[in-house]
Design a protein around this motif. Structure first.
Motif, PDB file in Angstrom:
ATOM      1  N   MET A 142      12.492  21.569   9.296  1.00 16.85           N
ATOM      2  CA  MET A 142      12.520  20.183   9.744  1.00 16.85           C
ATOM      3  C   MET A 142      12.064  20.030  11.199  1.00 16.85           C
ATOM      4  N   HIS A 143      12.072  21.124  11.943  1.00 21.25           N
ATOM      5  CA  HIS A 143      11.714  21.050  13.355  1.00 21.25           C
ATOM      6  C   HIS A 143      10.215  21.237  13.596  1.00 21.25           C
ATOM      7  N   ALA A 144       9.578  22.042  12.768  1.00 20.50           N
ATOM      8  CA  ALA A 144       8.150  22.303  12.952  1.00 20.50           C
ATOM      9  C   ALA A 144       7.592  22.963  11.701  1.00 20.50           C
ATOM     10  N   GLY A 145       6.373  22.566  11.334  1.00 21.70           N
ATOM     11  CA  GLY A 145       5.697  23.166  10.201  1.00 21.70           C
ATOM     12  C   GLY A 145       5.058  24.488  10.568  1.00 21.70           C
ATOM     13  N   ALA A 146       4.598  25.211   9.561  1.00 25.40           N
ATOM     14  CA  ALA A 146       4.021  26.536   9.759  1.00 25.40           C
ATOM     15  C   ALA A 146       2.760  26.485  10.621  1.00 25.40           C
ATOM     16  N   GLU A 147       1.880  25.522  10.372  1.00 22.76           N
ATOM     17  CA  GLU A 147       0.643  25.443  11.149  1.00 22.76           C
ATOM     18  C   GLU A 147       0.927  25.089  12.609  1.00 22.76           C
ATOM     19  N   TYR A 148       1.904  24.232  12.829  1.00 18.73           N
ATOM     20  CA  TYR A 148       2.283  23.875  14.203  1.00 18.73           C
ATOM     21  C   TYR A 148       2.810  25.096  14.938  1.00 18.73           C
ATOM     22  N   ARG A 149       3.675  25.871  14.270  1.00 19.35           N
ATOM     23  CA  ARG A 149       4.207  27.079  14.898  1.00 19.35           C
ATOM     24  C   ARG A 149       3.097  28.098  15.154  1.00 19.35           C
ATOM     25  N   ALA A 150       2.168  28.219  14.224  1.00 19.19           N
ATOM     26  CA  ALA A 150       1.064  29.160  14.417  1.00 19.19           C
ATOM     27  C   ALA A 150       0.266  28.798  15.669  1.00 19.19           C
ATOM     28  N   ASN A 151       0.023  27.521  15.875  1.00 20.70           N
ATOM     29  CA  ASN A 151      -0.687  27.082  17.074  1.00 20.70           C
ATOM     30  C   ASN A 151       0.144  27.363  18.326  1.00 20.70           C
ATOM     31  N   LEU A 152       1.446  27.127  18.236  1.00 28.58           N
ATOM     32  CA  LEU A 152       2.315  27.377  19.384  1.00 28.58           C
ATOM     33  C   LEU A 152       2.329  28.856  19.769  1.00 28.58           C
ATOM     34  N   VAL A 153       2.242  29.737  18.803  1.00 26.86           N
ATOM     35  CA  VAL A 153       2.216  31.170  19.108  1.00 26.86           C
ATOM     36  C   VAL A 153       1.042  31.483  20.024  1.00 26.86           C
ATOM     37  N   ALA A 172      -5.725  33.740  16.300  1.00 28.33           N
ATOM     38  CA  ALA A 172      -4.641  32.935  15.733  1.00 28.33           C
ATOM     39  C   ALA A 172      -3.851  33.756  14.729  1.00 28.33           C
ATOM     40  N   VAL A 173      -2.587  33.430  14.584  1.00 31.38           N
ATOM     41  CA  VAL A 173      -1.767  34.060  13.555  1.00 31.38           C
ATOM     42  C   VAL A 173      -1.917  33.278  12.257  1.00 31.38           C
ATOM     43  N   ASP A 174      -1.636  33.939  11.157  1.00 33.29           N
ATOM     44  CA  ASP A 174      -1.736  33.317   9.844  1.00 33.29           C
ATOM     45  C   ASP A 174      -0.549  32.379   9.626  1.00 33.29           C
ATOM     46  N   PRO A 175      -0.780  31.085   9.366  1.00 33.10           N
ATOM     47  CA  PRO A 175       0.336  30.163   9.125  1.00 33.10           C
ATOM     48  C   PRO A 175       1.220  30.596   7.955  1.00 33.10           C
ATOM     49  N   GLU A 176       0.665  31.381   7.044  1.00 34.74           N
ATOM     50  CA  GLU A 176       1.463  31.855   5.910  1.00 34.74           C
ATOM     51  C   GLU A 176       2.612  32.750   6.357  1.00 34.74           C
ATOM     52  N   MET A 177       2.511  33.300   7.555  1.00 38.09           N
ATOM     53  CA  MET A 177       3.559  34.170   8.095  1.00 38.09           C
ATOM     54  C   MET A 177       4.633  33.392   8.840  1.00 38.09           C
ATOM     55  N   MET A 178       4.423  32.087   9.011  1.00 33.56           N
ATOM     56  CA  MET A 178       5.287  31.302   9.877  1.00 33.56           C
ATOM     57  C   MET A 178       6.405  30.590   9.120  1.00 33.56           C
ATOM     58  N   VAL A 227       3.134  42.664  22.543  1.00 28.06           N
ATOM     59  CA  VAL A 227       3.373  41.229  22.417  1.00 28.06           C
ATOM     60  C   VAL A 227       4.350  41.010  21.273  1.00 28.06           C
ATOM     61  N   ALA A 228       5.465  40.344  21.544  1.00 31.76           N
ATOM     62  CA  ALA A 228       6.460  40.082  20.510  1.00 31.76           C
ATOM     63  C   ALA A 228       6.753  38.591  20.437  1.00 31.76           C
ATOM     64  N   VAL A 229       6.916  38.111  19.200  1.00 32.40           N
ATOM     65  CA  VAL A 229       7.081  36.676  18.937  1.00 32.40           C
ATOM     66  C   VAL A 229       8.412  36.433  18.238  1.00 32.40           C
ATOM     67  N   THR A 230       9.178  35.485  18.747  1.00 33.00           N
ATOM     68  CA  THR A 230      10.425  35.090  18.098  1.00 33.00           C
ATOM     69  C   THR A 230      10.403  33.598  17.793  1.00 33.00           C
ATOM     70  N   GLY A 231      11.269  33.167  16.876  1.00 32.81           N
ATOM     71  CA  GLY A 231      11.392  31.762  16.536  1.00 32.81           C
ATOM     72  C   GLY A 231      10.381  31.242  15.549  1.00 32.81           C
ATOM     73  N   ALA A 232       9.370  32.045  15.215  1.00 38.11           N
ATOM     74  CA  ALA A 232       8.258  31.546  14.414  1.00 38.11           C
ATOM     75  C   ALA A 232       8.070  32.274  13.087  1.00 38.11           C
ATOM     76  N   GLY A 233       8.330  33.559  13.052  1.00 39.44           N
ATOM     77  CA  GLY A 233       8.027  34.361  11.874  1.00 39.44           C
ATOM     78  C   GLY A 233       8.961  34.097  10.710  1.00 39.44           C
ATOM     79  N   SER A 234       8.395  34.044   9.518  1.00 40.25           N
ATOM     80  CA  SER A 234       9.208  33.814   8.316  1.00 40.25           C
ATOM     81  C   SER A 234      10.139  34.981   8.031  1.00 40.25           C
ATOM     82  N   ASP A 235       9.856  36.150   8.625  1.00 40.72           N
ATOM     83  CA  ASP A 235      10.720  37.314   8.448  1.00 40.72           C
ATOM     84  C   ASP A 235      11.373  37.720   9.766  1.00 40.72           C
ATOM     85  N   GLY A 236      11.436  36.787  10.702  1.00 35.80           N
ATOM     86  CA  GLY A 236      12.080  37.067  11.973  1.00 35.80           C
ATOM     87  C   GLY A 236      11.102  37.527  13.035  1.00 35.80           C
TER      88      GLY A 236
END
Length: 268
Positions: free
Chosen positions: A242-253, A232-238, A199-208
């Motif tokens: 301006m488009h989406a906050g970390a918690e929102y992206r974590a939920n989207l993952v 769930a993924v850790d929001p601290e990693m997200m 499983v690979a995730v793009t667009g969300a990780g703070s390090d790509g």
């Protein structure tokens, strides 16, 4: 835009010779990133080496065991290749979701992979499918290729020749688009390679782009969207912008992963 020299070689060897002749040379593939950054003054190459005349970089080969996509193959070619649709449909789906029709008909897989934009789609496919990036010098496993935001294992003057994907019928890509740019705010690629789920995730990780190993673990036990309940993924990693906050992206993952698993499960 600065003044620059422009060359259009017709062989890989000639392109590499030109690239090695000037430390400030840049390769031009689809131009979807380089040309805008030059217009903004953020890039100022002395020499542009246009790869569009090199036929050996623009071929797709599909066998029962792998898919070889030349670096200069357009996104639309990948999206509409009957061989890719048949052998690894998730990869074709992903390519068909990139940008708009103009971008898909100009942008290339090599340019996208080399640029490693944190919101680009292809990096997730490379990681999930355990692909190999073949350059003029060596083979680089996808797990070793992506090093961080806009950073890869490519060395100065190294050129991507092709990307090799193992064939994988059970695969899917789910993407939540930025409505303006159509980049991935979150994109999740799920693939079953034999008995191994990636499983690979793009667009969300703070390090790509990154692999979600916790999801891989539960899906290896039970390949069903229900297996992901409560994970769930850790929001601290997200990323947070301006488009989406970390918690929102974590939920989207989590949401996008369930959608990709649901679709991939129909292809077993």
């Amino acid at each position: 835009m600065n003044r620059f020299d422009y060359a259009v070689p017709d062989t890989l060897a000639a392109a590499l010779e030109l690239l090695g002749s000037n430390d400030e040379a840049k390769l031009l593939a689809g131009g979807q990133t380089l040309v805008p950054t030059m217009k903004q003054g953020l890039a100022a190459p002395e020499l542009l080496v246009d790869l569009n005349g090199i036929n050996e970089l623009a071929a797709i080969s599909v066998t029962d065991s792998d898919i070889r996509v030349g670096a200069m193959c357009r996104h639309n070619w990948v999206a509409t290749s009957s061989g890719i649709v048949d052998k690894t449909p998730g990869l074709a789906e992903l390519a068909g979701m990139i940008g708009d029709a103009q971008v898909r008909n100009r942008g290339t897989i090599g340019g996208s992979v080399a640029n490693n934009d944190p919101a680009a789609d292809y990096p997730s496919a490379l990681l999930a499918l355990n692909a190999t990036v073949r350059t003029d010098r060596r083979d680089i496993a996808a797990d070793d290729f992506f090093l961080g935001l806009f950073e890869t294992a490519l060395e100065p003057g190294e050129m991507i020749r092709e990307v090799v994907f193992p064939t994988c019928r059970s695969s899917a890509y789910a993407k939540f688009r930025n409505p303006a740019s159509r980049f991935a705010m979150v994109g999740v690629f799920v693939a079953r390679l034999g008995d191994n789920v990636r499983v690979a995730v793009t667009g969300a990780g703070s390090d790509g782009v990154f692999r979600w190993t916790e999801a891989e673990g539960v899906l290896n036990e039970s390949f069903a969207e229900e297996a992901l309940e409560g994970l769930a993924v850790d929001p601290e990693m997200m990323l947070s912008d301006m488009h989406a906050g970390a918690e929102y992206r974590a939920n989207l993952v989590a949401v996008m992963t369930k959608r990709a698993v649901k679709l991939a499960a129909t292809r077993r």
